[in-house]
Design a protein around this motif. Structure first.
Motif, PDB file in Angstrom:
ATOM      1  N   GLU A   1       0.841  -1.267   0.384  1.00 33.02           N
ATOM      2  CA  GLU A   1      -0.166   0.246   0.272  1.00 33.02           C
ATOM      3  C   GLU A   1       0.792   1.543   0.557  1.00 33.02           C
ATOM      4  O   GLU A   1       0.050   2.397  -0.452  1.00 33.02           O
ATOM      5  N   GLN A   2       1.590   1.149   0.818  1.00 32.65           N
ATOM      6  CA  GLN A   2       2.448   2.286   1.376  1.00 32.65           C
ATOM      7  C   GLN A   2       3.937   2.790  -0.447  1.00 32.65           C
ATOM      8  O   GLN A   2       3.622   3.755  -0.937  1.00 32.65           O
ATOM      9  N   GLN A   3       3.673   1.554  -0.873  1.00 30.64           N
ATOM     10  CA  GLN A   3       4.417   1.450  -2.096  1.00 30.64           C
ATOM     11  C   GLN A   3       3.305   2.184  -3.246  1.00 30.64           C
ATOM     12  O   GLN A   3       3.816   3.178  -4.362  1.00 30.64           O
TER      13      GLN A   3
ATOM     14  N   ASP B   1      -9.405  -0.903   5.079  1.00 28.70           N
ATOM     15  CA  ASP B   1      -8.250  -0.030   4.618  1.00 28.70           C
ATOM     16  C   ASP B   1      -6.727   0.218   3.286  1.00 28.70           C
ATOM     17  O   ASP B   1      -6.083   0.265   3.372  1.00 28.70           O
ATOM     18  N   TYR B   2      -6.970  -0.221   2.093  1.00 28.44           N
ATOM     19  CA  TYR B   2      -6.082  -0.728   1.465  1.00 28.44           C
ATOM     20  C   TYR B   2      -6.196  -0.011  -0.099  1.00 28.44           C
ATOM     21  O   TYR B   2      -6.324  -0.801  -0.824  1.00 28.44           O
ATOM     22  N   VAL B   3      -6.175   1.598  -0.090  1.00 24.20           N
ATOM     23  CA  VAL B   3      -7.348   1.885  -0.856  1.00 24.20           C
ATOM     24  C   VAL B   3      -6.110   1.638  -2.545  1.00 24.20           C
ATOM     25  O   VAL B   3      -6.467   1.593  -3.481  1.00 24.20           O
ATOM     26  N   CYS B   4      -4.548   1.858  -1.673  1.00 22.62           N
ATOM     27  CA  CYS B   4      -3.907   1.486  -3.226  1.00 22.62           C
ATOM     28  C   CYS B   4      -4.216  -0.110  -3.974  1.00 22.62           C
ATOM     29  O   CYS B   4      -3.923   0.148  -5.231  1.00 22.62           O
ATOM     30  N   VAL B   5      -3.717  -0.824  -3.311  1.00 19.55           N
ATOM     31  CA  VAL B   5      -4.158  -1.650  -3.743  1.00 19.55           C
ATOM     32  C   VAL B   5      -5.138  -2.364  -4.140  1.00 19.55           C
ATOM     33  O   VAL B   5      -4.420  -2.606  -5.293  1.00 19.55           O
ATOM     34  N   LYS B   6      -6.099  -1.884  -3.745  1.00 23.22           N
ATOM     35  CA  LYS B   6      -7.067  -1.829  -4.202  1.00 23.22           C
ATOM     36  C   LYS B   6      -7.304  -2.008  -5.706  1.00 23.22           C
ATOM     37  O   LYS B   6      -8.320  -2.321  -6.698  1.00 23.22           O
TER      38      LYS B   6
END
Length: 220
Positions: free
Chosen positions: A138-140, A184-189
């Motif tokens: 997610e952070q990446q 809450d993994y917005v970017c991963v999703k």
């Protein structure tokens, strides 16, 4: 048929295996044709075991007779055949991400999937351990988003890290999809949905009947 089959690699695969999935993704991304042989894990064909006695998929037999029986070797080979650079060679950052996925995340994923086999802890414990990697992902991807890129993990182009990790994150999600949807993994999703909705993923997930030695060669 034997003469015909020597003109293309032969890939032994199992549709749902994430390792086989990443190999098929690499081959399809760069546009390489192979003869595909879908196997049953409980009834592995003798020709596959003859070239790779360890009996795991994917296994690819090249026309030269060389055998590739590790998914990462197949991804690297596919990248080396790509004159258009649709899939870059795995540089150090991509290799590090693949190592994190294959060693740490995969171990926790297996315990999360099969928590009943590991009664020392509940499934939530193993999920939390797997989430360490998911948080790194997610952070990446957040860093990527700030640079205007949402579909790739490293830079502005597709790498082996993307197609090498995606099948395992997909598997993680499938253990408890309602939980993941609420997390809450917005970017991963966003990254995951990009690949799930892609034409290349639809093509690599095409169903094939289990291969028999009498079958006519099927091009994947």
């Amino acid at each position: 048929m034997a003469e015909q089959q020597r003109s293309l690699p032969i890939l032994y695969s199992f549709r749902r295996c994430p390792y086989a999935m990443r190999a098929r993704l690499a081959l399809k991304v760069v546009g390489l044709d192979v003869y595909i042989r879908e196997i049953l894990l409980k009834d592995k064909p003798e020709p596959m075991l003859a070239i790779s006695p360890k009996g795991t998929v994917p296994v690819m037999l090249l026309p030269s007779g060389r055998v590739l029986d590790e998914s990462r070797d197949i991804m690297a080979w596919a990248a080396s055949q790509s004159g258009s650079q649709k899939l870059a060679a795995a540089e150090q950052d991509a290799l590090q991400w693949l190592d994190l996925n294959d060693v740490e995340f995969k171990q926790h994923l297996d315990r999360y999937k099969y928590a009943d086999r590991y009664p020392e802890h509940p499934a939530e414990f193993y999920r939390a351990e797997a989430e360490v990697f998911l948080l790194q992902l997610e952070q990446q991807l957040q860093l990527q988003q700030k640079q205007g890129v949402s579909q790739f993990l490293l830079g502005s182009t597709l790498t082996q890290a993307d197609i090498g990790i995606f099948p395992f994150v997909r598997q993680f999600v499938m253990v408890d999809q309602p939980w993941f949807e609420s997390a809450d993994y917005v970017c991963v999703k966003r990254w995951l949905n990009f690949w799930l909705g892609s034409n290349v993923f639809a093509r690599v997930m095409q169903r094939y009947s289990p291969w028999k030695s009498t079958d006519v060669a099927t091009i994947f």
